[in-house]
Scaffold this motif. Structure first.
Motif, short mmCIF file in Angstrom:
data_model
loop_
_atom_site.label_atom_id
_atom_site.label_comp_id
_atom_site.label_asym_id
_atom_site.label_seq_id
_atom_site.Cartn_x
_atom_site.Cartn_y
_atom_site.Cartn_z
N VAL A 3 0.82 -1.21 0.00
CA VAL A 3 0.00 0.00 0.00
C VAL A 3 0.85 1.27 0.00
O VAL A 3 0.51 2.25 -0.66
CB VAL A 3 -0.96 -0.01 1.21
CG1 VAL A 3 -1.69 1.31 1.33
CG2 VAL A 3 -1.92 -1.17 1.10
N SER A 4 1.97 1.29 0.73
CA SER A 4 2.76 2.52 0.88
C SER A 4 3.22 3.14 -0.43
O SER A 4 3.10 4.35 -0.61
CB SER A 4 3.97 2.26 1.79
OG SER A 4 3.52 1.96 3.09
N PRO A 5 3.74 2.35 -1.40
CA PRO A 5 4.15 3.00 -2.66
C PRO A 5 2.97 3.60 -3.41
O PRO A 5 3.07 4.70 -3.96
CB PRO A 5 4.80 1.89 -3.48
CG PRO A 5 4.90 0.71 -2.61
CD PRO A 5 4.12 0.95 -1.36
N THR A 6 1.85 2.91 -3.42
CA THR A 6 0.66 3.42 -4.11
C THR A 6 0.14 4.68 -3.42
O THR A 6 -0.17 5.67 -4.08
CB THR A 6 -0.43 2.34 -4.17
OG1 THR A 6 0.12 1.17 -4.76
CG2 THR A 6 -1.64 2.82 -4.94
N LEU A 7 0.05 4.62 -2.11
CA LEU A 7 -0.39 5.79 -1.35
C LEU A 7 0.57 6.96 -1.56
O LEU A 7 0.16 8.11 -1.70
CB LEU A 7 -0.51 5.46 0.13
CG LEU A 7 -1.02 6.56 1.05
CD1 LEU A 7 -2.37 7.09 0.59
CD2 LEU A 7 -1.08 6.04 2.48
N GLY A 8 1.86 6.66 -1.63
CA GLY A 8 2.86 7.69 -1.89
C GLY A 8 2.62 8.39 -3.22
O GLY A 8 2.70 9.62 -3.32
N GLU A 9 2.31 7.61 -4.25
CA GLU A 9 2.03 8.19 -5.56
C GLU A 9 0.81 9.11 -5.49
O GLU A 9 0.82 10.20 -6.04
CB GLU A 9 1.77 7.07 -6.59
CG GLU A 9 3.01 6.30 -6.95
CD GLU A 9 4.00 7.13 -7.75
OE1 GLU A 9 3.61 7.73 -8.76
OE2 GLU A 9 5.17 7.19 -7.33
N VAL A 10 -0.22 8.68 -4.78
CA VAL A 10 -1.44 9.48 -4.66
C VAL A 10 -1.14 10.79 -3.91
O VAL A 10 -1.53 11.87 -4.35
CB VAL A 10 -2.55 8.68 -3.95
CG1 VAL A 10 -3.72 9.58 -3.59
CG2 VAL A 10 -3.00 7.52 -4.81
N VAL A 11 -0.43 10.68 -2.79
CA VAL A 11 -0.12 11.87 -1.98
C VAL A 11 0.72 12.86 -2.78
O VAL A 11 0.40 14.05 -2.86
CB VAL A 11 0.61 11.48 -0.68
CG1 VAL A 11 1.23 12.69 0.00
CG2 VAL A 11 -0.33 10.75 0.27
N VAL A 12 1.79 12.38 -3.38
CA VAL A 12 2.72 13.27 -4.08
C VAL A 12 2.03 13.95 -5.27
O VAL A 12 2.09 15.17 -5.42
CB VAL A 12 3.99 12.51 -4.52
CG1 VAL A 12 4.83 13.35 -5.47
CG2 VAL A 12 4.80 12.09 -3.30
N HIS A 13 1.36 13.17 -6.09
CA HIS A 13 0.75 13.78 -7.28
C HIS A 13 -0.46 14.65 -6.93
O HIS A 13 -0.70 15.66 -7.60
CB HIS A 13 0.42 12.71 -8.32
CG HIS A 13 1.66 12.05 -8.85
ND1 HIS A 13 2.65 12.76 -9.49
CD2 HIS A 13 2.08 10.78 -8.80
CE1 HIS A 13 3.63 11.94 -9.83
NE2 HIS A 13 3.30 10.74 -9.41
N ALA A 14 -1.18 14.28 -5.89
CA ALA A 14 -2.29 15.14 -5.46
C ALA A 14 -1.76 16.50 -5.02
O ALA A 14 -2.33 17.54 -5.36
CB ALA A 14 -3.06 14.48 -4.32
N HIS A 15 -0.64 16.50 -4.29
CA HIS A 15 -0.08 17.79 -3.85
C HIS A 15 0.60 18.54 -4.99
O HIS A 15 0.67 19.76 -4.95
CB HIS A 15 0.83 17.60 -2.63
CG HIS A 15 0.02 17.54 -1.39
ND1 HIS A 15 -0.64 16.40 -0.98
CD2 HIS A 15 -0.31 18.50 -0.50
CE1 HIS A 15 -1.31 16.67 0.11
NE2 HIS A 15 -1.14 17.93 0.42
N ASP A 16 1.08 17.82 -5.99
CA ASP A 16 1.59 18.50 -7.19
C ASP A 16 0.48 19.34 -7.83
O ASP A 16 0.74 20.38 -8.41
CB ASP A 16 2.09 17.49 -8.22
CG ASP A 16 3.42 16.85 -7.85
OD1 ASP A 16 4.12 17.37 -6.95
OD2 ASP A 16 3.76 15.82 -8.46
N ILE A 17 -0.74 18.86 -7.73
CA ILE A 17 -1.88 19.56 -8.31
C ILE A 17 -2.45 20.59 -7.33
O ILE A 17 -2.72 21.73 -7.69
CB ILE A 17 -2.98 18.55 -8.73
CG1 ILE A 17 -2.46 17.65 -9.85
CG2 ILE A 17 -4.27 19.27 -9.13
CD1 ILE A 17 -3.31 16.42 -10.11
#
Length: 122
Positions: A3-17
């Motif tokens: 879960v951590s890598p997937t959640l990391g992708e969501v967190v990082v890209h959501a904050h990029d936006i």
């Protein structure tokens, strides 16, 4: 897949936006801590582990702790985003390890590809 890598992708890209749009919502520290732990231990889609190698990381809003060396402190979100290579978040961190992290996140200046047009085209 963990879960951590997937959640990391969501967190990082959501904050990029979100950040450029001025949308201020921070995920919970409970959600961010496993991402921070994962990013500090492994290079996944970014060089997160290499960015923080030899540095001591300490979240000031939760339990995240990793590494030894010159200290870098800040929110769990700022640490996660900095490990993910987002240089603007390094400005939110404190400690004697920040200059090293800033240099690593900034990395070398990219060179244009051979044949690329550089400068004004008109």
């Amino acid at each position: 897949m963990p879960v951590s890598p997937t959640l990391g992708e969501v967190v990082v890209h959501a904050h990029d936006i979100r950040r450029p749009l001025g949308l201020t919502r921070t995920p919970s520290v409970d959600a961010l801590t496993p991402v921070a732990d994962f990013f500090a231990r492994r290079d996944f889609t970014v060089d997160s582990r290499r960015h923080v190698a030899g540095l001591g990381l300490r979240a000031d809003d939760g339990p995240f702790r990793a590494g030894d060396g010159p200290l870098v402190t800040g929110t769990t979100l700022a640490l996660v985003m900095s490990m993910a290579g987002r240089a603007t978040y390094v400005d939110e961190l404190d400690g004697p390890g920040v200059p090293t992290l800033r240099e690593r996140v900034a990395g070398p200046t990219p060179r244009p590809h051979r044949g690329a047009v550089v400068g004004p085209t008109a």
